[in-house]
Design an enzyme around this catalytic site. Structure first.
Site, mmCIF file in Angstrom:
data_model
loop_
_atom_site.group_PDB
_atom_site.id
_atom_site.type_symbol
_atom_site.label_atom_id
_atom_site.label_comp_id
_atom_site.label_asym_id
_atom_site.label_seq_id
_atom_site.Cartn_x
_atom_site.Cartn_y
_atom_site.Cartn_z
ATOM 1 C CG ASP A 132 56.842 45.879 56.187
ATOM 2 O OD1 ASP A 132 55.966 45.010 56.349
ATOM 3 O OD2 ASP A 132 57.094 46.766 57.023
ATOM 4 N NE ARG A 182 50.845 44.593 55.430
ATOM 5 C CZ ARG A 182 51.968 44.687 56.147
ATOM 6 N NH1 ARG A 182 52.975 45.421 55.723
ATOM 7 N NH2 ARG A 182 52.088 44.042 57.282
HETATM 8 C C1 LIG Z 1 49.232 47.952 57.348
HETATM 9 C C2 LIG Z 1 50.028 48.732 56.347
HETATM 10 C C3 LIG Z 1 51.241 48.243 55.912
HETATM 11 C C4 LIG Z 1 51.988 48.933 54.945
HETATM 12 N N1 LIG Z 1 53.134 48.363 54.447
HETATM 13 C C5 LIG Z 1 53.767 48.981 53.408
HETATM 14 C C6 LIG Z 1 54.865 48.363 52.745
HETATM 15 O O1 LIG Z 1 55.315 47.259 53.078
HETATM 16 N N2 LIG Z 1 55.449 49.030 51.708
HETATM 17 C C7 LIG Z 1 54.985 50.258 51.270
HETATM 18 O O2 LIG Z 1 55.531 50.803 50.299
HETATM 19 N N3 LIG Z 1 53.953 50.864 51.901
HETATM 20 C C8 LIG Z 1 53.330 50.266 52.936
HETATM 21 N N4 LIG Z 1 52.260 50.890 53.538
HETATM 22 C C9 LIG Z 1 51.976 52.327 53.229
HETATM 23 C C10 LIG Z 1 51.095 52.502 51.997
HETATM 24 O O3 LIG Z 1 51.829 52.182 50.834
HETATM 25 C C11 LIG Z 1 50.577 53.957 51.883
HETATM 26 O O4 LIG Z 1 51.660 54.832 51.810
HETATM 27 C C12 LIG Z 1 49.704 54.380 53.044
HETATM 28 O O5 LIG Z 1 48.884 53.350 53.476
HETATM 29 C C13 LIG Z 1 48.803 55.570 52.622
HETATM 30 O O6 LIG Z 1 47.986 55.216 51.563
HETATM 31 P P1 LIG Z 1 46.411 54.901 51.711
HETATM 32 O O7 LIG Z 1 46.139 53.606 51.051
HETATM 33 O O8 LIG Z 1 45.954 55.019 53.104
HETATM 34 O O9 LIG Z 1 45.716 55.960 50.740
HETATM 35 P P2 LIG Z 1 45.785 57.531 50.648
HETATM 36 O O10 LIG Z 1 45.083 57.873 49.365
HETATM 37 O O11 LIG Z 1 47.160 58.039 50.848
HETATM 38 O O12 LIG Z 1 44.912 57.994 51.867
HETATM 39 C C14 LIG Z 1 43.508 57.698 52.000
HETATM 40 C C15 LIG Z 1 42.943 58.570 53.094
HETATM 41 O O13 LIG Z 1 43.580 58.265 54.337
HETATM 42 C C16 LIG Z 1 44.226 59.424 54.858
HETATM 43 N N5 LIG Z 1 45.559 59.055 55.345
HETATM 44 C C17 LIG Z 1 46.484 58.308 54.708
HETATM 45 N N6 LIG Z 1 47.628 58.228 55.433
HETATM 46 C C18 LIG Z 1 47.408 58.981 56.530
HETATM 47 C C19 LIG Z 1 48.202 59.318 57.658
HETATM 48 N N7 LIG Z 1 49.466 58.897 57.772
HETATM 49 N N8 LIG Z 1 47.647 60.107 58.600
HETATM 50 C C20 LIG Z 1 46.376 60.544 58.502
HETATM 51 N N9 LIG Z 1 45.575 60.262 57.444
HETATM 52 C C21 LIG Z 1 46.078 59.502 56.486
HETATM 53 C C22 LIG Z 1 44.393 60.374 53.667
HETATM 54 O O14 LIG Z 1 44.418 61.720 54.052
HETATM 55 C C23 LIG Z 1 43.160 60.064 52.836
HETATM 56 O O15 LIG Z 1 42.039 60.768 53.325
HETATM 57 C C24 LIG Z 1 51.502 50.191 54.459
HETATM 58 C C25 LIG Z 1 50.275 50.676 54.901
HETATM 59 C C26 LIG Z 1 49.532 49.969 55.814
HETATM 60 C C27 LIG Z 1 48.190 50.522 56.232
#
Ligand SMILES: Cc1cc2nc3c(=O)[nH]c(=O)nc-3n(C[C@H](O)[C@H](O)[C@H](O)COP(=O)(O)OP(=O)(O)OC[C@H]3O[C@@H](n4cnc5c(N)ncnc54)[C@H](O)[C@@H]3O)c2cc1C
Length: 305
Positions: A132, A182
């Site tokens: 990550d 990723r």
């Molecule tokens: C498999 C995976 C691995 C990851 N690894 C890393 C990493 O190594 N480093 C890093 O910095 N980040 C990591 N992340 C987190 C990522 O950077 C985002 O903070 C997170 O995925 C939220 O962004 P989004 O792309 O879903 O978009 P957003 O624009 O935040 O959300 C899109 C939609 O999904 C909904 N949503 C988003 N999160 C949630 C939640 N927690 N609960 C309910 N609804 C939600 C929002 O309300 C919106 O409607 C990872 C995420 C995933 C899915």
């Protein structure tokens, strides 16, 4: 929303709240929304159930920002046990870890040796390891370790955060390897000289990086990790336009987040869930609240309902 996000990210460092929530039964119950359990047995049950549903997993043992060697070494031992436990699921599962959990804030070489032990074990049982990405101040050391692992033939991939101005440069640098990459938006609070602050710009950069990754599937294996339905539809359309077969990329989401969307994506594409377990779940849990402050209602329902 931005203020609430900052508030929950600040809370994720609050030791008093952490001690309170992690020591109560109620806290542990609430954590189950995003965390598979505290033990390896509980984790394996979740991995098995998801496999039966046709869902792939990437499993993380929770822990980060260790400032002493002992907890880092204990994490290594747990990851070795995890590799054995996941071996029967190797077609469906892989390992995810954070380098600050293995000592990145103590010493880079110590961290490299720790990761090498895990990567060696993972390779011997046929599992892939994903590193990550965390705060940008740790990025150069993280990339150094990931590149070294690949130079030495270990199956180790990593994560590109679309909010970073450097994201495209990192993609170009890592495309030299046959590597799993990723793509995420980015979960940490970064300053304006390092990362886009405007959500629309992050989304645009995510889409442009995603297209670039789809064009490189002869070398890299793209993993699009987002719950953003519009971006997911965009990527599905682009992949079709570019003639990229469905087994050349996948979508990833977090365990417990947007279950309806998970079911929808799984019907047509490969879906992998990031499944965390372990007792050190508090900072991870608070970042999930930061991403969607409305999640706090389910916490309050748990407290008073
Ligand atoms: C498999 C995976 C691995 C990851 N690894 C890393 C990493 O190594 N480093 C890093 O910095 N980040 C990591 N992340 C987190 C990522 O950077 C985002 O903070 C997170 O995925 C939220 O962004 P989004 O792309 O879903 O978009 P957003 O624009 O935040 O959300 C899109 C939609 O999904 C909904 N949503 C988003 N999160 C949630 C939640 N927690 N609960 C309910 N609804 C939600 C929002 O309300 C919106 O409607 C990872 C995420 C995933 C899915």
């Amino acid at each position: 929303m931005g203020l609430l996000r900052d508030f929950f990210i600040a809370l994720s460092h609050n030791k008093t709240l952490e001690r309170f929530l992690t020591s109560t039964r109620l806290g542990r119950k609430i954590s189950r929304r995003f965390v598979a359990g505290e033990t390896l047995d509980e984790l394996v049950e979740v991995v098995r159930r998801l496999k039966e549903e046709g869902i792939y997993t990437t499993v993380a043992f929770l822990g980060e920002h260790y400032k002493a060697k002992e907890p880092a070494l204990r994490s290594v031992e747990e990851y070795l046990r995890l590799a054995d436990a996941l071996a029967p699921f190797r077609e469906y599962s892989e390992i995810s870890l954070k380098l600050t959990q293995l000592g990145l804030e103590i010493d880079r070489d110590f961290t490299y040796e720790n990761l090498k032990r895990i990567a060696e074990k993972a390779k011997s049982v046929g599992l892939y390891v994903n590193v990550d990405t965390e705060e940008s101040r740790l990025l150069d050391d993280t990339l150094w370790i990931v590149k070294r692992m690949n130079d030495e033939g270990y199956p180790v991939g990593t994560v590109i955060q679309a909010y970073l101005y450097r994201a495209r440069e990192i993609l170009d640098e890592l495309s030299r390897y046959r590597i799993n990459l990723r793509l995420v938006k980015g979960a940490y609070k970064e300053p304006p000289d390092v990362a886009f602050q405007d959500k629309r710009k992050v989304d645009e950069n995510f889409k442009s990086l995603a297209v670039e990754m789809l064009r490189r599937t002869d070398r890299i294996y793209p993993e699009f990790a987002t719950h953003d339905e519009r971006i997911i539809s965009f990527i599905m359309r682009k992949a079709e336009e570019l003639g990229v077969p469905k087994d050349k990329y996948e979508f990833q989401m977090l365990y417990g987040v947007r279950l309806g969307l998970q079911r929808k994506v799984k019907r047509t594409h490969r879906l992998r869930l990031y499944v965390p377990y372990g007792s050190h779940w508090y900072p991870y849990f608070m970042r999930r609240l930061a991403e969607r402050p409305a999640n706090v209602w389910f916490v309050l329902r748990g407290l008073f309902g």
